[in-house]
Design a protein around this motif. Structure first.
Motif, PDB file in Angstrom:
ATOM      1  N   ARG A 273      25.765  29.961 -57.789  1.00 56.98           N
ATOM      2  CA  ARG A 273      25.204  30.733 -58.898  1.00 56.98           C
ATOM      3  C   ARG A 273      24.320  29.803 -59.714  1.00 56.98           C
ATOM      4  O   ARG A 273      24.730  28.690 -60.038  1.00 56.98           O
ATOM      5  CB  ARG A 273      26.328  31.309 -59.774  1.00 56.98           C
ATOM      6  N   ASP A 274      23.092  30.258 -59.998  1.00 55.97           N
ATOM      7  CA  ASP A 274      22.136  29.467 -60.779  1.00 55.97           C
ATOM      8  C   ASP A 274      21.998  28.043 -60.226  1.00 55.97           C
ATOM      9  O   ASP A 274      21.978  27.072 -60.975  1.00 55.97           O
ATOM     10  CB  ASP A 274      22.561  29.420 -62.254  1.00 55.97           C
TER      11      ASP A 274
ATOM     12  N   VAL B 293      26.123  31.768 -50.207  1.00 61.50           N
ATOM     13  CA  VAL B 293      26.055  33.105 -50.781  1.00 61.50           C
ATOM     14  C   VAL B 293      25.700  32.930 -52.234  1.00 61.50           C
ATOM     15  O   VAL B 293      26.327  32.130 -52.930  1.00 61.50           O
ATOM     16  CB  VAL B 293      27.410  33.837 -50.684  1.00 61.50           C
ATOM     17  N   GLY B 294      24.702  33.643 -52.699  1.00 63.26           N
ATOM     18  CA  GLY B 294      24.391  33.445 -54.101  1.00 63.26           C
ATOM     19  C   GLY B 294      23.341  34.394 -54.613  1.00 63.26           C
ATOM     20  O   GLY B 294      22.804  35.205 -53.873  1.00 63.26           O
ATOM     21  N   THR B 295      23.097  34.293 -55.866  1.00 61.16           N
ATOM     22  CA  THR B 295      22.024  35.060 -56.477  1.00 61.16           C
ATOM     23  C   THR B 295      20.705  34.482 -55.988  1.00 61.16           C
ATOM     24  O   THR B 295      20.572  33.286 -55.767  1.00 61.16           O
ATOM     25  CB  THR B 295      22.084  34.927 -58.002  1.00 61.16           C
ATOM     26  N   ARG B 296      19.748  35.341 -55.822  1.00 64.20           N
ATOM     27  CA  ARG B 296      18.415  34.873 -55.440  1.00 64.20           C
ATOM     28  C   ARG B 296      17.795  34.190 -56.654  1.00 64.20           C
ATOM     29  O   ARG B 296      17.728  34.767 -57.730  1.00 64.20           O
ATOM     30  CB  ARG B 296      17.585  36.077 -55.008  1.00 64.20           C
ATOM     31  N   LEU B 297      17.370  32.957 -56.488  1.00 64.97           N
ATOM     32  CA  LEU B 297      16.892  32.200 -57.659  1.00 64.97           C
ATOM     33  C   LEU B 297      15.451  32.534 -57.983  1.00 64.97           C
ATOM     34  O   LEU B 297      14.691  32.885 -57.116  1.00 64.97           O
ATOM     35  CB  LEU B 297      17.044  30.706 -57.378  1.00 64.97           C
TER      36      LEU B 297
END
Lengths: 297, 297
Positions: A273-274, B293-297
């Protein structure tokens, strides 16, 4: 402690003594349901369930168009349902299907409407035979947002939608921003003009074809660049249509064509995340098949 | 204890601090050699080698026709060799190549002859510049039995030949009886006419294309039957040209198109002789990449 507290649906016929025994060794608090499409697997299951002294729910799998598994006719369905209902340790619960033939595109509305009509025919035939399906289990990622259009459906089993992937986008079932899973790779060679080589090949990305276009994955930050060729440990990025020129050592994030294959190819998933790693998850249920090396008999 | 007792050739450029540090953390009794094709990777390697206070051998990788990695010209080769030789902690040892463009077939003799001639040109250019390559490292499974035709070659690095596979047979580099690795699978459905479904799909077999014919593997005991279609956990056997009709529960042995991918997809390999399991080997070096896995930056 005999209270049932978990439901497990095995949407895959467990065939063979070793698999069936592992299934039966699950705690009695787990309510088991198995999807199957043959008398043979029903009888194997009945034998092992009797041996274990536990009741196992059964969904009869029907073929709705993928032509992979599933009984082929209403008569076949009714016949197998009756056989299942006759067994003492099997409990007929309903029907299962997987609409994997619907991949999105222009015909998706018609395909879903046809599927809904076919399901109604099956459900009515069962009702008429006094074999009402308490469970109608289906669903897939490309059809997940159309599930409400399937009358009588009681349960969906989409998989890829957890992370989404390039195929889900191309099927029209999500947007690029809905994709969560990427492979982090490093550029290891730029020696050959017009391309860059990353340290993720077919062992990391799989060789799944895209629904549209080329390549085995796309750079999420340079969407004009695809992984156009694969060796086991090398992925070749096609720079032909891009002005981007990476350096050796640069990292890239690849959105794979098919995320499920990619998860199976890795030992660990990092939750980011971030730009920060917040957690990691081991991929435990992978690679558990029997591979043999031996003399040819 | 400082005696060198093992040689390790990393025929892949180690790029990035974490990989380089893991490499440098190997015991000093291991003599390290690395193949690389760029100034950037040589400089990274020099920095980490200096930090670790150890000498690392270097082979400069040249492109002999696969166009994957490797310097592209004699001038490029000489330039990179000189850069490597200038570094204090890098020790120039020779050249490396991988003739993966030679897959067998009618042109294999000509291709090997051309490769031999190209190698001679490279070796002579190095000799003339007083940069004699003590090591000339190459080889592949399809060319393994032609290695003696490559003058100046000091080392071969074939991989697949350990087990062989359908591709090795189709490349003419081995016979069916030389293939040792099979996937043991169970027939789980015969509901759809003309096919049988096994519990080995793309997660077990990979989706590697064959050199000739169709399918992602062939039944070693029914060679007219191929795995003609794959889902993740389902393999579809095409029974169209066969009189063989399997039952649900029957086991089959599949010779995969590409064994390396299949080994990587499994946790354990069973060694079988005369139908008996004699040993098992864990596949330890697999799945060790970074999946995010993560937020798209």
């Amino acid at each position: 402690m005999a209270e049932v507290c978990d439901d497990l649906l095995l949407a895959y016929p467990p065939v063979g003594a070793s698999k069936l025994r592992r299934l039966m060794s699950l705690p009695n608090t787990v309510r088991l349901t198995v999807a199957l499409d043959s008398v043979e697997s029903a009888e194997q299951l009945e034998r092992e369930a009797a041996e274990a002294g536990r009741s196992v729910g059964v969904l009869v799998e029907i073929d709705v168009g993928l032509h992979r598994v599933g009984v082929q006719s209403l008569e076949g369905m009714l016949k197998l349902v009756r056989r299942v209902a006759d067994h003492s340790f099997l409990e007929y619960r309903g029907i299962a299907f997987y609409p994997g033939h619907i991949r999105g595109g222009a015909t998706v509305q018609d395909d879903v409407a046809q599927l809904g009509a076919d399901l109604q025919v099956a459900i009515r035939a069962l009702d008429k035979a006094d074999l009402h399906p308490a469970v109608v289990s289906g669903g897939s990622t490309p059809t997940v947002w159309q599930s409400h259009l399937l009358e009588g459906l009681t349960e969906i089993r989409p998989g890829t939608y957890v992370y989404n992937d390039r195929t889900t986008v191309q099927a029209g079932a999500c947007d690029w921003d809905d994709c969560a899973l990427t492979v982090l790779a490093t550029v290891v060679s730029i020696a050959v003009p017009g391309q860059a080589v990353i340290d993720a090949g077919s062992k990391a990305l799989g060789r799944e074809p895209p629904l549209d276009g080329d390549g085995f994955g796309v750079l999420i930050d340079q969407p004009e660049v695809t992984v156009v060729r694969l060796s086991e440990e090398h992925g070749i990025l096609n720079l032909g249509t891009s002005r981007w020129r990476p350096r050796v050592g640069e990292t890239v994030r690849i959105l794979p064509n098919h995320g499920c294959i990619v998860v199976h190819a890795h030992e660990k998933i990092y939750g980011v995340r971030d730009g920060r790693v917040e957690t990691s998850w081991p991929v435990t249920a992978r690679g558990r098949r029997r591979l043999q090396v031996g003399t040819r008999l």
